[in-house]
Design a protein around this motif. Sequence first.
Motif, PDB file in Angstrom:
ATOM      1  N   ILE A   1      -0.662 -11.428   8.416  1.00 47.16           N
ATOM      2  CA  ILE A   1      -1.195 -10.057   8.551  1.00 47.16           C
ATOM      3  C   ILE A   1      -0.087  -9.046   8.261  1.00 47.16           C
ATOM      4  N   SER A   2       0.367  -9.025   7.034  1.00 48.97           N
ATOM      5  CA  SER A   2       1.450  -8.135   6.617  1.00 48.97           C
ATOM      6  C   SER A   2       1.056  -6.671   6.730  1.00 48.97           C
ATOM      7  N   GLU A   3       2.020  -5.823   6.974  1.00 46.62           N
ATOM      8  CA  GLU A   3       1.808  -4.381   6.983  1.00 46.62           C
ATOM      9  C   GLU A   3       2.303  -3.738   5.684  1.00 46.62           C
ATOM     10  N   ARG A   4       2.545  -4.549   4.669  1.00 45.84           N
ATOM     11  CA  ARG A   4       3.025  -4.031   3.396  1.00 45.84           C
ATOM     12  C   ARG A   4       2.002  -3.113   2.729  1.00 45.84           C
ATOM     13  N   GLY A   5       2.518  -2.288   1.813  1.00 50.89           N
ATOM     14  CA  GLY A   5       1.665  -1.599   0.875  1.00 50.89           C
ATOM     15  C   GLY A   5       1.545  -2.426  -0.393  1.00 50.89           C
ATOM     16  N   CYS A   6       0.637  -2.029  -1.278  1.00 53.86           N
ATOM     17  CA  CYS A   6       0.396  -2.778  -2.510  1.00 53.86           C
ATOM     18  C   CYS A   6       1.135  -2.137  -3.674  1.00 53.86           C
ATOM     19  N   ALA A   7       1.055  -2.780  -4.833  1.00 45.63           N
ATOM     20  CA  ALA A   7       1.747  -2.276  -6.020  1.00 45.63           C
ATOM     21  C   ALA A   7       1.201  -0.920  -6.452  1.00 45.63           C
ATOM     22  N   TYR A   8      -0.099  -0.716  -6.331  1.00 48.44           N
ATOM     23  CA  TYR A   8      -0.682   0.603  -6.634  1.00 48.44           C
ATOM     24  C   TYR A   8      -0.058   1.680  -5.757  1.00 48.44           C
ATOM     25  N   CYS A   9       0.083   1.375  -4.473  1.00 52.30           N
ATOM     26  CA  CYS A   9       0.690   2.314  -3.537  1.00 52.30           C
ATOM     27  C   CYS A   9       2.125   2.626  -3.947  1.00 52.30           C
ATOM     28  N   GLY A  10       2.869   1.604  -4.352  1.00 46.22           N
ATOM     29  CA  GLY A  10       4.253   1.822  -4.745  1.00 46.22           C
ATOM     30  C   GLY A  10       4.382   2.703  -5.964  1.00 46.22           C
ATOM     31  N   ALA A  11       3.405   2.606  -6.884  1.00 40.86           N
ATOM     32  CA  ALA A  11       3.440   3.433  -8.087  1.00 40.86           C
ATOM     33  C   ALA A  11       2.992   4.865  -7.797  1.00 40.86           C
ATOM     34  N   LYS A  12       1.815   5.007  -7.201  1.00 38.62           N
ATOM     35  CA  LYS A  12       1.267   6.353  -7.002  1.00 38.62           C
ATOM     36  C   LYS A  12       1.921   7.085  -5.843  1.00 38.62           C
ATOM     37  N   HIS A  13       1.922   6.449  -4.695  1.00 43.57           N
ATOM     38  CA  HIS A  13       2.354   7.142  -3.481  1.00 43.57           C
ATOM     39  C   HIS A  13       3.855   7.414  -3.478  1.00 43.57           C
ATOM     40  N   VAL A  14       4.652   6.416  -3.819  1.00 39.40           N
ATOM     41  CA  VAL A  14       6.102   6.562  -3.703  1.00 39.40           C
ATOM     42  C   VAL A  14       6.679   7.367  -4.857  1.00 39.40           C
ATOM     43  N   ILE A  15       6.278   7.053  -6.084  1.00 38.37           N
ATOM     44  CA  ILE A  15       6.959   7.629  -7.243  1.00 38.37           C
ATOM     45  C   ILE A  15       6.123   8.682  -7.958  1.00 38.37           C
TER      46      ILE A  15
ATOM     47  N   HIS B   1       8.395  -0.804 -10.252  1.00 36.37           N
ATOM     48  CA  HIS B   1       8.812  -1.298 -11.557  1.00 36.37           C
ATOM     49  C   HIS B   1       7.798  -0.903 -12.636  1.00 36.37           C
ATOM     50  N   LYS B   2       6.518  -1.042 -12.341  1.00 39.63           N
ATOM     51  CA  LYS B   2       5.479  -0.744 -13.316  1.00 39.63           C
ATOM     52  C   LYS B   2       5.537   0.709 -13.778  1.00 39.63           C
ATOM     53  N   ILE B   3       5.639   1.649 -12.839  1.00 33.98           N
ATOM     54  CA  ILE B   3       5.602   3.057 -13.228  1.00 33.98           C
ATOM     55  C   ILE B   3       6.916   3.469 -13.895  1.00 33.98           C
ATOM     56  N   ASN B   4       8.037   2.892 -13.489  1.00 32.90           N
ATOM     57  CA  ASN B   4       9.310   3.179 -14.158  1.00 32.90           C
ATOM     58  C   ASN B   4       9.220   2.848 -15.642  1.00 32.90           C
ATOM     59  N   ILE B   5       8.789   1.634 -15.941  1.00 33.92           N
ATOM     60  CA  ILE B   5       8.750   1.171 -17.323  1.00 33.92           C
ATOM     61  C   ILE B   5       7.664   1.905 -18.109  1.00 33.92           C
TER      62      ILE B   5
END
Length: 521
Positions: free
Chosen positions: A44-58, A181-185
Motif C-alpha cells: 500500500i505505497s503512498e507514492r505518486g505516479c509518473a503522470y503526477c511527477g510530470a504534471k504536478h512537480v514539473i 524523466h518523461k517531461i524533461n526529454i
Amino acid sequence: MPYHEFECSKCIPERLRHAVRKTEGEDLTSALPLGYLNTVPGSISERGCAYCGAKHVIGTPMKDVIHLSHGPVGCTYDTWQTKRYISDDGNFQLKYTFASDVKEAHIIFGAEGLLKQNILDAFAAFPHIKRLTVYQTCGTALIGDDIEAVAQEVMDELPDVDIFVCNSPGFAGPSQSGGHHKINIAWINQKVGTVEPEITSDHVINYVGEYNIQGDQEVMLDFFDRMGIQVLSTFTGNGRYDDLRAMHRAHLNVLECARSAEYICNELRVRYGIPRLDIDGFGFEPLGSSLRKIGMFFGIEDSAEKIIEEETARWKPELEWYRERLRGTRVCLWPGGSKLWHWANVIQEEIGVDVVSVYTKFGHQGDMEKGIARCGNGALAIDDPNELEGLEALEMLRPHLILTGKRPGEVAKKVRVPYLNVHGYHNGPYKGFEGWVRLARDIYNAVHSPIHSLSALDISKDEIPTDRGFVTRRMLSDRDLDPQIANRADLRPYSGRFDIIPEIRARRAERVANGEFVSAP
C-alpha cells in the motif's frame, strides 16, 4: 545484517531489503536499501505516479500556461493546488486546473474529438493565454489517442497558440520520478530551440530544477540579479513557456533539484554544449559555496562574496539563536527526493538537530547514497514506506518532529508527533540565508509549542489542570538552557517579515524603474 525488518511488514518479506539501520563501520554497499523499484504488492505505497511527477512537480509551475489533463477529472484534481507554486503574474497556474473529463463512453469510442473541443474551449475561456500543455493519463494512453495529432490540428487552426504534449501516463515508471524523466526529454525534443531570446548580459544561465515553492525562485533570482547574471529561463517555477523554449542560448545550466531535472541538463550539455553546475540554495554554507561556484565560472567572484558577507552578517545571529535552542532535537527527514541529501547534514550542522531517519518515496539509489552518507550512525533509512511502517518507525524512534509532506505529516499528528510540510512549506520560502532562518524558526515553533503538554488530555474524562500559568515557547526552550547562552545580546530570534516576497518584487520593480539590469522572471 544492516536490514531493518518492520513488524507490520513481516508478511511481505520482500520489504526487508527496503530499510536499513546505519551502524558503525558500514559502507554504502551494505547500508543501502533497494530503491526506485516497482512497489511491492500488498505494501500500500503512498507514492505518486509518473503522470503526477510530470504534471504536478514539473509542468504546473509554468505560469502562463493552460495545463490540461487528457483523462478523468480526478487525475487533474489530485495534482491541483497541493504545492504553493506561486508566480508573479497573479498565480494563474494555481487558480485553475483543466481536464478533458474522459468517461467510460470515451474509453470505448475514443476521446480525440473530446480533447480537441476541450482545448478550443480553454483558449476561448482565457483568450490572454496562448500556451497550453496536454498531459496524457493512463486511460487515454491505453486506448491510443493521438494527442500530438490533435494538438497540431489546433495549432493549424489557431496560429497564435502553441501546445506542448507530455506523454507520461501513470504507469510510465515505478514512481513520479519516471514522469520527471518523461517531461524533461519531451520538452527538449519538442520545444527547446524554437524561440530566440534577447541576451542582455555577459553571464546567462538557465536555473533548472527550481519550482518557486512560496517564492524560493524569487529569492534566488534576487541573488543572481545582484551578481549581474541574466536568468534566461527557470525550469519551471515562475517560468514562462516561451523563455523555456530558448534554453539553448544559456552559457550555464545551474541545477538545483538533481532528482527531477538533471535529465534536461544532461541533454542540453550533449546537444548544445552547455555545462552543468549543481548548486544548493538551502543552508548558509551550501548556498555560499554555490554562489561562489557560479561567480568563479563567470569570473565575478567579488560580487558573490559581497552577497555572502552581507547576508551572513544580517542573518547568522538569528540562525544561531535557534541553533542553541534546538540542540538534541530528534527529527525524521522524510521529504521527497533531493531534500533527503540536500538537508541531511546541513540541518544537523547549522540548525543543531539530529537526523534519526531518512526516507524517500521515489528517489533513486544515488539519493539514498548521499542521504545515508550524511547521516549519523543509528539513522534508519527507508525506501517507499507505507503508513504502517511510518507509524512503527515513529514509535521506535520517538522523534520530536518530522519534516515531510501532508499525507505522512497528518498521520504523525494523530500520534502526537508534530510535522513541518517541507514539500509545500509551512511558512516559507526556505531558500536563501533568510529562508534558512525561517526554517529554523518553524522547527523551533513546532518543537516547543505549548500545545504538546495539552494534546494528551482527554477532555471527556481527564481533569483539566487549572493551577498552571501562561506558558510560552521561550519559557519551554530556555528552561534548561545555560543562562549565559540564553541571555547573549548578540543573538536574536527571527526579525523578518511574515511574507518577504512582496519586498523582493518591489526591489526588482525599483531596479527596472532606475534602468538597472534585471533578469527576466
